[in-house]
Structures are given as structure tokens and as C-alpha cells.
Design a protein around this motif. Sequence first.
Motif, PDB file in Angstrom:
ATOM      1  N   GLN A  59      33.006  39.181  39.889  1.00 38.66           N
ATOM      2  CA  GLN A  59      33.009  39.551  41.220  1.00 38.66           C
ATOM      3  C   GLN A  59      31.650  39.088  41.999  1.00 38.66           C
ATOM      4  OE1 GLN A  59      35.183  41.209  43.032  1.00 38.66           O
ATOM      5  NE2 GLN A  59      33.766  40.534  44.832  1.00 38.66           N
ATOM      6  N   SER A  60      30.460  38.854  41.140  1.00 36.83           N
ATOM      7  CA  SER A  60      29.328  38.379  41.776  1.00 36.83           C
ATOM      8  C   SER A  60      29.555  36.971  42.095  1.00 36.83           C
ATOM      9  CB  SER A  60      28.099  38.535  40.573  1.00 36.83           C
ATOM     10  OG  SER A  60      26.888  37.889  40.986  1.00 36.83           O
ATOM     11  N   ASP A  63      31.282  36.727  45.237  1.00 39.54           N
ATOM     12  CA  ASP A  63      30.554  37.144  46.419  1.00 39.54           C
ATOM     13  C   ASP A  63      29.570  36.404  46.823  1.00 39.54           C
ATOM     14  OD1 ASP A  63      31.968  39.834  46.357  1.00 39.54           O
ATOM     15  OD2 ASP A  63      30.321  40.850  45.475  1.00 39.54           O
ATOM     16  N   THR A  71      36.748  31.016  44.948  1.00 31.63           N
ATOM     17  CA  THR A  71      36.004  32.032  44.735  1.00 31.63           C
ATOM     18  C   THR A  71      35.984  32.499  43.093  1.00 31.63           C
ATOM     19  OG1 THR A  71      37.659  33.424  45.213  1.00 31.63           O
ATOM     20  CG2 THR A  71      36.221  33.343  46.693  1.00 31.63           C
ATOM     21  N   SER A 156      36.168  44.196  43.649  1.00 31.68           N
ATOM     22  CA  SER A 156      34.994  44.431  44.343  1.00 31.68           C
ATOM     23  C   SER A 156      34.620  45.920  44.527  1.00 31.68           C
ATOM     24  CB  SER A 156      35.871  44.215  45.939  1.00 31.68           C
ATOM     25  OG  SER A 156      36.616  45.187  46.338  1.00 31.68           O
TER      26      SER A 156
END
Length: 163
Positions: A59-60, A63, A71, A156
Motif C-alpha cells: 500500500q505504501s 500511495d 502502482t 488502503s
Amino acid sequence: MSVRRSRCQNGFTYLSLIILVAIIGMATAATLKMGSVIQRSRAEQQLLDIGAAYSDALQSYADATPAGMPTQPPSLNELLRDPRFPGVRRHLRRIYVDPMTGGAEWGIIYLNGKVGVLAVYSLSDAKPVKIGNFPPRFAGLAGRQKISEWRFTAVSKSAATTQ
């Protein structure tokens, strides 16, 4: 007459000793089985903690992705040191050892074959001790029949709080 009584008592003592050894053996076997289950349960808890670290790292990475770039990292190594930035940027401290198999090799689910890492999972086909009562973050793991079915994906922060 006393000789006959002595033999009878000796037989009773021998029978008592055999029963005592059998009871001790069964208690030892039960203790070893319980120890094994406790050890597997601890390994599963470690797997959940490591899975949370991988999930957070994925997730990091997502982001921190600049606009127009994928992604998902191409491999787990990009989580250790993100090559998209000139400075050192880490999403994960190290590649963890799988507590279920004892190896550093993990199962990886890629987007469209081999493009980007979507999920990480253990390669163990063992039946899990924990099959329910998971924290909300891992609610999707309930009822799985194999440890290898526990998939850790990027989640998320807003999705994690709504589950």
C-alpha cells in the motif's frame, strides 16, 4: 500358602506398573501434540504479522507512485529500496522468512502474469489452526482450508477501517 500370596501380589504390582507406564505414555503424547499445536498457532500469528507488513508495504508503494506509473512493484525487492526516487525510500525493511516453511521464498500473485506484485502468500499447504475470529483487517482469511490461501494484498487505510 504365603508363597502363593506373594506371587499374586507380585502380579498385581506388575500389572499396576504396566498401567502406570501406559498412562504416562498417553499423557506425554497428549503434551507433545498440544505443544505442536501451540507452536503452529504461534507461527500462524507470526505469518499474520508479516503479512500485515507486506500488505502495508504494498500500500505504501502504491500511495507513493507518481501519476502515470504502475502502482504495483515489479518484485518484492522494489519494496526494500524504491528505484523510482533519487533518495533512499523504503516501504519494507527486509524480505521476511516465512514462519510456516522456514524459507525466504514467498508465493506471489502478479498482475497480468508478471507485471506487478498484487499479493504475497505462504507456500505452506498445511491446514491452519486458526480458521476464524480474525481481526477485521484479515476477515477474508476466515474459513480457508490451507495456509497458502491466506493472501496479503495492499489495502488502503480507508478500506481497512470500513471492514
